[in-house]
Design a protein around this motif. Structure first.
Motif, PDB file in Angstrom:
ATOM      1  N   VAL A  17       0.815  -1.214   0.000  1.00  0.00           N
ATOM      2  CA  VAL A  17       0.000   0.000   0.000  1.00  0.00           C
ATOM      3  C   VAL A  17       0.846   1.261   0.000  1.00  0.00           C
ATOM      4  CG1 VAL A  17      -1.935  -1.149   1.137  1.00  0.00           C
ATOM      5  CG2 VAL A  17      -0.200   0.007   2.520  1.00  0.00           C
ATOM      6  N   LEU A  18       2.144   1.141   0.263  1.00  0.00           N
ATOM      7  CA  LEU A  18       3.015   2.322   0.285  1.00  0.00           C
ATOM      8  C   LEU A  18       3.635   2.610  -1.076  1.00  0.00           C
ATOM      9  CD1 LEU A  18       4.871   2.001   3.714  1.00  0.00           C
ATOM     10  CD2 LEU A  18       2.723   3.151   3.175  1.00  0.00           C
ATOM     11  N   SER A 128      -3.452  -6.751   9.191  1.00  0.00           N
ATOM     12  CA  SER A 128      -2.872  -5.865   8.184  1.00  0.00           C
ATOM     13  C   SER A 128      -1.522  -5.357   8.699  1.00  0.00           C
ATOM     14  CB  SER A 128      -3.810  -4.697   7.912  1.00  0.00           C
ATOM     15  OG  SER A 128      -4.022  -3.942   9.099  1.00  0.00           O
ATOM     16  N   PRO A 129      -0.686  -4.796   7.828  1.00  0.00           N
ATOM     17  CA  PRO A 129       0.604  -4.286   8.288  1.00  0.00           C
ATOM     18  C   PRO A 129       0.433  -3.125   9.280  1.00  0.00           C
ATOM     19  CG  PRO A 129       0.593  -4.549   5.908  1.00  0.00           C
ATOM     20  CD  PRO A 129      -0.822  -4.704   6.364  1.00  0.00           C
ATOM     21  N   LEU A 130       1.384  -3.029  10.188  1.00  0.00           N
ATOM     22  CA  LEU A 130       1.438  -1.940  11.151  1.00  0.00           C
ATOM     23  C   LEU A 130       2.592  -1.030  10.735  1.00  0.00           C
ATOM     24  CD1 LEU A 130       0.436  -0.774  13.893  1.00  0.00           C
ATOM     25  CD2 LEU A 130       2.164  -2.208  14.996  1.00  0.00           C
ATOM     26  N   PHE A 131       2.328   0.258  10.616  1.00  0.00           N
ATOM     27  CA  PHE A 131       3.366   1.203  10.192  1.00  0.00           C
ATOM     28  C   PHE A 131       3.746   2.117  11.350  1.00  0.00           C
ATOM     29  CE2 PHE A 131       1.030   0.492   6.073  1.00  0.00           C
ATOM     30  CZ  PHE A 131       1.991  -0.355   5.547  1.00  0.00           C
ATOM     31  N   MET A 132       5.053   2.178  11.635  1.00  0.00           N
ATOM     32  CA  MET A 132       5.566   3.015  12.718  1.00  0.00           C
ATOM     33  C   MET A 132       6.447   4.112  12.127  1.00  0.00           C
ATOM     34  SD  MET A 132       6.481   0.010  15.503  1.00  0.00           S
ATOM     35  CE  MET A 132       7.492  -0.976  14.377  1.00  0.00           C
ATOM     36  N   PHE A 177       2.376   5.425  15.648  1.00  0.00           N
ATOM     37  CA  PHE A 177       1.772   4.702  14.532  1.00  0.00           C
ATOM     38  C   PHE A 177       1.362   5.675  13.429  1.00  0.00           C
ATOM     39  CE2 PHE A 177       0.373   2.349  18.449  1.00  0.00           C
ATOM     40  CZ  PHE A 177       1.250   1.292  18.309  1.00  0.00           C
ATOM     41  N   LEU A 178       1.458   5.195  12.188  1.00  0.00           N
ATOM     42  CA  LEU A 178       1.079   5.989  11.034  1.00  0.00           C
ATOM     43  C   LEU A 178      -0.048   5.315  10.274  1.00  0.00           C
ATOM     44  CD1 LEU A 178       4.594   6.892   9.567  1.00  0.00           C
ATOM     45  CD2 LEU A 178       3.088   8.410  10.858  1.00  0.00           C
ATOM     46  N   ASP A 179      -1.044   6.089   9.918  1.00  0.00           N
ATOM     47  CA  ASP A 179      -2.061   5.605   8.995  1.00  0.00           C
ATOM     48  C   ASP A 179      -1.441   5.553   7.601  1.00  0.00           C
ATOM     49  OD1 ASP A 179      -4.270   6.155   6.897  1.00  0.00           O
ATOM     50  OD2 ASP A 179      -5.405   5.616   8.700  1.00  0.00           O
ATOM     51  N   PRO A 180      -1.709   4.493   6.810  1.00  0.00           N
ATOM     52  CA  PRO A 180      -1.128   4.414   5.461  1.00  0.00           C
ATOM     53  C   PRO A 180      -1.386   5.654   4.612  1.00  0.00           C
ATOM     54  CG  PRO A 180      -2.153   2.331   6.040  1.00  0.00           C
ATOM     55  CD  PRO A 180      -2.512   3.309   7.139  1.00  0.00           C
ATOM     56  N   ASP A 181      -2.542   6.298   4.804  1.00  0.00           N
ATOM     57  CA  ASP A 181      -2.867   7.489   4.018  1.00  0.00           C
ATOM     58  C   ASP A 181      -1.991   8.682   4.387  1.00  0.00           C
ATOM     59  OD1 ASP A 181      -4.860   6.125   2.673  1.00  0.00           O
ATOM     60  OD2 ASP A 181      -6.429   6.727   4.088  1.00  0.00           O
ATOM     61  N   ASP A 203      -0.857  13.473  16.781  1.00  0.00           N
ATOM     62  CA  ASP A 203      -2.299  13.578  17.045  1.00  0.00           C
ATOM     63  C   ASP A 203      -3.086  12.423  16.437  1.00  0.00           C
ATOM     64  OD1 ASP A 203      -1.836  15.932  18.375  1.00  0.00           O
ATOM     65  OD2 ASP A 203      -2.407  17.227  16.700  1.00  0.00           O
ATOM     66  N   ALA A 204      -2.616  11.887  15.291  1.00  0.00           N
ATOM     67  CA  ALA A 204      -3.366  10.838  14.597  1.00  0.00           C
ATOM     68  C   ALA A 204      -3.058   9.438  15.115  1.00  0.00           C
ATOM     69  CB  ALA A 204      -3.072  10.907  13.099  1.00  0.00           C
ATOM     70  N   ALA A 205      -1.936   9.259  15.789  1.00  0.00           N
ATOM     71  CA  ALA A 205      -1.532   7.922  16.237  1.00  0.00           C
ATOM     72  C   ALA A 205      -2.589   7.201  17.078  1.00  0.00           C
ATOM     73  CB  ALA A 205      -0.210   8.006  16.995  1.00  0.00           C
ATOM     74  N   PRO A 206      -3.312   7.889  17.973  1.00  0.00           N
ATOM     75  CA  PRO A 206      -4.338   7.189  18.760  1.00  0.00           C
ATOM     76  C   PRO A 206      -5.416   6.516  17.913  1.00  0.00           C
ATOM     77  CG  PRO A 206      -3.799   9.271  19.790  1.00  0.00           C
ATOM     78  CD  PRO A 206      -3.122   9.273  18.446  1.00  0.00           C
ATOM     79  N   ASP A 207      -5.724   7.083  16.742  1.00  0.00           N
ATOM     80  CA  ASP A 207      -6.737   6.466  15.883  1.00  0.00           C
ATOM     81  C   ASP A 207      -6.306   5.065  15.456  1.00  0.00           C
ATOM     82  OD1 ASP A 207      -8.276   8.743  16.038  1.00  0.00           O
ATOM     83  OD2 ASP A 207      -7.498   9.605  14.185  1.00  0.00           O
ATOM     84  N   VAL A 208      -5.010   4.898  15.154  1.00  0.00           N
ATOM     85  CA  VAL A 208      -4.497   3.575  14.806  1.00  0.00           C
ATOM     86  C   VAL A 208      -4.436   2.698  16.050  1.00  0.00           C
ATOM     87  CG1 VAL A 208      -2.546   2.288  13.855  1.00  0.00           C
ATOM     88  CG2 VAL A 208      -3.160   4.513  12.885  1.00  0.00           C
TER      89      VAL A 208
END
Length: 237
Positions: A17-18, A128-132, A177-181, A203-208
Motif C-alpha cells: 500500500v506504500l 494488516s501491516p502496522l506502520f511506525m 503509529f502511522l495511517d497508510p494514508d 495527534d493521529a496515532a491514537p486512531d491507529v
C-alpha cells in the motif's frame, strides 16, 4: 517504548500500500523477535532523484548519526520521544529530511504485574501491516576503504509517544503509529513544515492504536535467541 517487534513478511507483501519503487536485494528474512541492532526493512524516500524514489532498504535498528565515532551509540537510540526530537541534536537533522516508515506485523511490550513483567503481543486486529514512524541516518565507517560495500551503514530509530486506551494499561509509551494514508506526507523529504507534520502524526496515532489487539505471549520472547511463529501465539496469563 518499543524494544522488540515482529516482521512476519518482507517486500511487497508488507508494504504494497506504500507504493515502493525499488526493493533492495539484501532485505532481511522474516523475524518474530526483532531486537536492537538487528537488520530491518524500512521505507524511505530518496532525494537523489527528482521526484524522490521510494525505496525499501535494509537498515540497522538503532540510529547512528553521521558524527558518531562508532556504531555503539545506536544501541542506545532504538527509540526517540516524538515530543522531544525537534530539540535533540541527535535526531533534529533526520527529522527535517530523513523520515522513514518502519513496517511490522506487530510488537511486544511488557506489562508490570506485581514483581513480574508479562509480555504482550500487540498487533492489528485484522492482521494488516502496522506502520511506525521512524528516522534514519547514513553513517560512514572511517576504518573501511571507500570501495568497501560495508562502509556505509543505514540505521534508524522508532518514534514513540504517550500510550492511550488499553495500550496505556500495558505500558506508558507506544510507537508513533502511522495511517497508510498519512505515509506520503511523513516520508516527503521536500516538505518545509516539519513541525506540522510531526504534530499531525502525534495527534493521529491514537486512531491507529484504538484498532490494535493484544494478548499475552510466552516469556520465551524475552530471549533474543528465540525466534519463531510460536512466539506470537497466545498463552494463559
Amino acid at each position: 517504548m518499543c524494544g522488540r517487534f515482529v516482521v512476519a513478511n518482507v517486500g511487497s507483501e508488507l508494504v504494497g500500500v506504500l507504493r515502493v519503487d525499488l526493493e533492495a536485494d539484501d532485505l532481511p528474512a522474516p523475524s518474530f523477535n526483532v531486537s536492537p541492532t538487528d537488520p530491518v526493512a524500512i521505507v524511505l524516500d530518496s532525494i537523489k532523484t527528482e521526484p524522490p524514489t521510494r525505496r525499501l532498504e535494509s537498515a540497522r535498528w538503532g540510529l547512528v548519526p553521521a558524527w558518531a565515532k562508532d556504531l555503539s551509540i545506536g544501541a542506545r537510540a532504538i527509540n526517540a520521544r516524538a515530543e522531544e526530537v525537534e530539540d535533540k541534536p541527535m535526531f533534529r537533522k533526520a527529522l527535517e529530511k530523513r523520515r522513514a516508515v518502519v513496517p511490522a506485523s506487530g510488537y511486544y511490550e511488557w506489562k508490570k504485574v506485581g514483581d513480574a513483567k508479562v509480555p504482550h503481543y500487540i498487533h492489528p486486529a485484522d492482521d494488516s501491516p502496522l506502520f511506525m514512524a521512524g528516522l534514519y541516518e547514513w553513517w560512514k565507517n572511517p576504518v573501511l576503504a571507500d570501495d568497501d560495500p560495508a562502509r556505509w551503514v543505514l540505521s534508524f530509530t522508532i518514534l514513540t509517544r504517550d500510550a492511550i486506551g488499553h495500550l496505556g494499561s500495558i505500558h506508558d509509551r507506544m510507537p508513533l503509529f502511522l495511517d497508510p494514508d498519512f505515509a506520503d506526507a511523513w516520508l516527503d523529504p521536500t516538505t518545509d513544515n516539519v513541525g506540522d507534520i510531526l504534530d499531525a502524526a502525534i495527534d493521529a496515532a491514537p486512531d491507529v492504536a484504538e484498532t490494535l489487539a493484544d494478548h499475552v505471549v510466552a516469556k520465551a520472547v524475552g530471549n533474543v535467541r528465540n525466534n519463531g511463529p510460536e512466539l506470537i501465539e497466545p498463552v494463559e496469563p
